[in-house]
Design a protein around this motif. Structure first.
Motif, PDB file in Angstrom:
ATOM      1  N   LEU A   7      51.408 -60.857  29.640  1.00  0.00           N
ATOM      2  CA  LEU A   7      51.879 -61.399  30.915  1.00  0.00           C
ATOM      3  C   LEU A   7      51.988 -62.919  30.888  1.00  0.00           C
ATOM      4  O   LEU A   7      52.950 -63.486  31.400  1.00  0.00           O
ATOM      5  CB  LEU A   7      50.962 -60.962  32.062  1.00  0.00           C
ATOM      6  CG  LEU A   7      51.065 -59.509  32.488  1.00  0.00           C
ATOM      7  CD1 LEU A   7      50.032 -59.196  33.576  1.00  0.00           C
ATOM      8  CD2 LEU A   7      52.472 -59.166  32.983  1.00  0.00           C
ATOM      9  N   CYS A  40      57.776 -53.626  31.424  1.00  0.00           N
ATOM     10  CA  CYS A  40      57.924 -55.026  31.016  1.00  0.00           C
ATOM     11  C   CYS A  40      58.367 -55.185  29.571  1.00  0.00           C
ATOM     12  O   CYS A  40      58.502 -56.310  29.089  1.00  0.00           O
ATOM     13  CB  CYS A  40      56.605 -55.760  31.233  1.00  0.00           C
ATOM     14  SG  CYS A  40      56.108 -55.846  32.960  1.00  0.00           S
ATOM     15  N   ILE A  84      60.002 -56.943  38.500  1.00  0.00           N
ATOM     16  CA  ILE A  84      60.069 -55.789  37.603  1.00  0.00           C
ATOM     17  C   ILE A  84      59.355 -54.628  38.268  1.00  0.00           C
ATOM     18  O   ILE A  84      58.156 -54.727  38.558  1.00  0.00           O
ATOM     19  CB  ILE A  84      59.427 -56.121  36.248  1.00  0.00           C
ATOM     20  CG1 ILE A  84      60.201 -57.246  35.560  1.00  0.00           C
ATOM     21  CG2 ILE A  84      59.344 -54.877  35.361  1.00  0.00           C
ATOM     22  CD1 ILE A  84      59.526 -57.804  34.333  1.00  0.00           C
ATOM     23  N   PRO A 116      52.048 -64.161  36.988  1.00  0.00           N
ATOM     24  CA  PRO A 116      53.059 -63.512  37.821  1.00  0.00           C
ATOM     25  C   PRO A 116      52.571 -63.366  39.258  1.00  0.00           C
ATOM     26  O   PRO A 116      51.396 -63.561  39.549  1.00  0.00           O
ATOM     27  CB  PRO A 116      53.184 -62.123  37.172  1.00  0.00           C
ATOM     28  CG  PRO A 116      51.798 -61.821  36.708  1.00  0.00           C
ATOM     29  CD  PRO A 116      51.248 -63.162  36.254  1.00  0.00           C
ATOM     30  N   ILE A 137      57.783 -63.220  32.521  1.00  0.00           N
ATOM     31  CA  ILE A 137      57.602 -62.356  33.692  1.00  0.00           C
ATOM     32  C   ILE A 137      56.998 -63.164  34.832  1.00  0.00           C
ATOM     33  O   ILE A 137      55.915 -63.739  34.700  1.00  0.00           O
ATOM     34  CB  ILE A 137      56.703 -61.160  33.346  1.00  0.00           C
ATOM     35  CG1 ILE A 137      57.373 -60.290  32.285  1.00  0.00           C
ATOM     36  CG2 ILE A 137      56.378 -60.341  34.598  1.00  0.00           C
ATOM     37  CD1 ILE A 137      56.463 -59.262  31.661  1.00  0.00           C
ATOM     38  N   GLU A 138      57.722 -63.218  35.938  1.00  0.00           N
ATOM     39  CA  GLU A 138      57.244 -63.957  37.100  1.00  0.00           C
ATOM     40  C   GLU A 138      56.863 -63.062  38.261  1.00  0.00           C
ATOM     41  O   GLU A 138      56.007 -63.427  39.071  1.00  0.00           O
ATOM     42  CB  GLU A 138      58.312 -64.953  37.552  1.00  0.00           C
ATOM     43  CG  GLU A 138      58.557 -66.050  36.544  1.00  0.00           C
ATOM     44  CD  GLU A 138      59.521 -67.094  37.058  1.00  0.00           C
ATOM     45  OE1 GLU A 138      59.603 -67.280  38.290  1.00  0.00           O
ATOM     46  OE2 GLU A 138      60.200 -67.711  36.229  1.00  0.00           O
ATOM     47  N   LEU A 151      56.213 -58.876  39.678  1.00  0.00           N
ATOM     48  CA  LEU A 151      56.017 -57.451  39.433  1.00  0.00           C
ATOM     49  C   LEU A 151      55.956 -56.725  40.769  1.00  0.00           C
ATOM     50  O   LEU A 151      55.424 -57.263  41.746  1.00  0.00           O
ATOM     51  CB  LEU A 151      54.701 -57.204  38.686  1.00  0.00           C
ATOM     52  CG  LEU A 151      54.565 -57.799  37.300  1.00  0.00           C
ATOM     53  CD1 LEU A 151      53.110 -57.736  36.838  1.00  0.00           C
ATOM     54  CD2 LEU A 151      55.475 -57.052  36.328  1.00  0.00           C
ATOM     55  N   SER A 171      54.853 -64.449  28.457  1.00  0.00           N
ATOM     56  CA  SER A 171      56.210 -63.965  28.699  1.00  0.00           C
ATOM     57  C   SER A 171      56.864 -64.759  29.826  1.00  0.00           C
ATOM     58  O   SER A 171      56.253 -65.645  30.419  1.00  0.00           O
ATOM     59  CB  SER A 171      56.169 -62.484  29.094  1.00  0.00           C
ATOM     60  OG  SER A 171      55.637 -62.349  30.400  1.00  0.00           O
TER      61      SER A 171
END
Length: 128
Positions: A71, A54, A33, A111, A76-77, A79, A74
């Motif tokens: 973080l 995000c 992301i 992440p 989300i892995e 960034l 979620s």
């Protein structure tokens, strides 16, 4: 070097690799992301841009604890924090964020963070 945080320059991105100091080359994942940062990086600008990029929930409190929660709770892995236009970096706030990412990675395996710098010359860094 940490397995959670990688530094890369705009030039390296164009070459599509990052040297992680272990002899291997790691590409920034396509799923990363992008988190653009403008002229100034401090807690306020970092958390506002991270929340927007995000799509953090409306209850996000723009503080470090809420950042941890968003973080780690979620999917989300990856960034990619783009500092190529940043001229002023609050090192205390930046280090808190990097420590948060490192701790989350140690505990949850995510992440991973790619920090994109403007130049290979880190002596010209805007970190204060």
């Amino acid at each position: 070097m940490s397995e959670a945080i990688y530094y890369v320059t705009r030039n390296r991105i164009e070459q599509s690799y990052v040297d992680n100091s272990s002899g291997f080359f790691v590409a920034i994942p396509e799923q990363a992301i992008p988190v653009p940062i403008g002229n100034i990086l401090n807690k306020d600008t970092l958390l506002a841009n991270l929340a927007k990029a995000c799509d953090f929930p409306s209850w996000f409190g723009h503080n470090w604890d809420a950042t941890w929660d968003c973080l780690t709770d979620s999917d989300i892995e990856y960034l990619a924090l783009d500092l190529t236009l940043t001229n002023d970096i609050n090192s205390e706030d930046f280090n808190v964020f990097k420590n948060l990412v490192e701790d989350a990675f140690k505990e949850f395996g995510k992440p991973q963070l790619w920090i994109i710098m403007a130049s290979d010359d880190f002596t010209q860094s805007p970190i204060r």
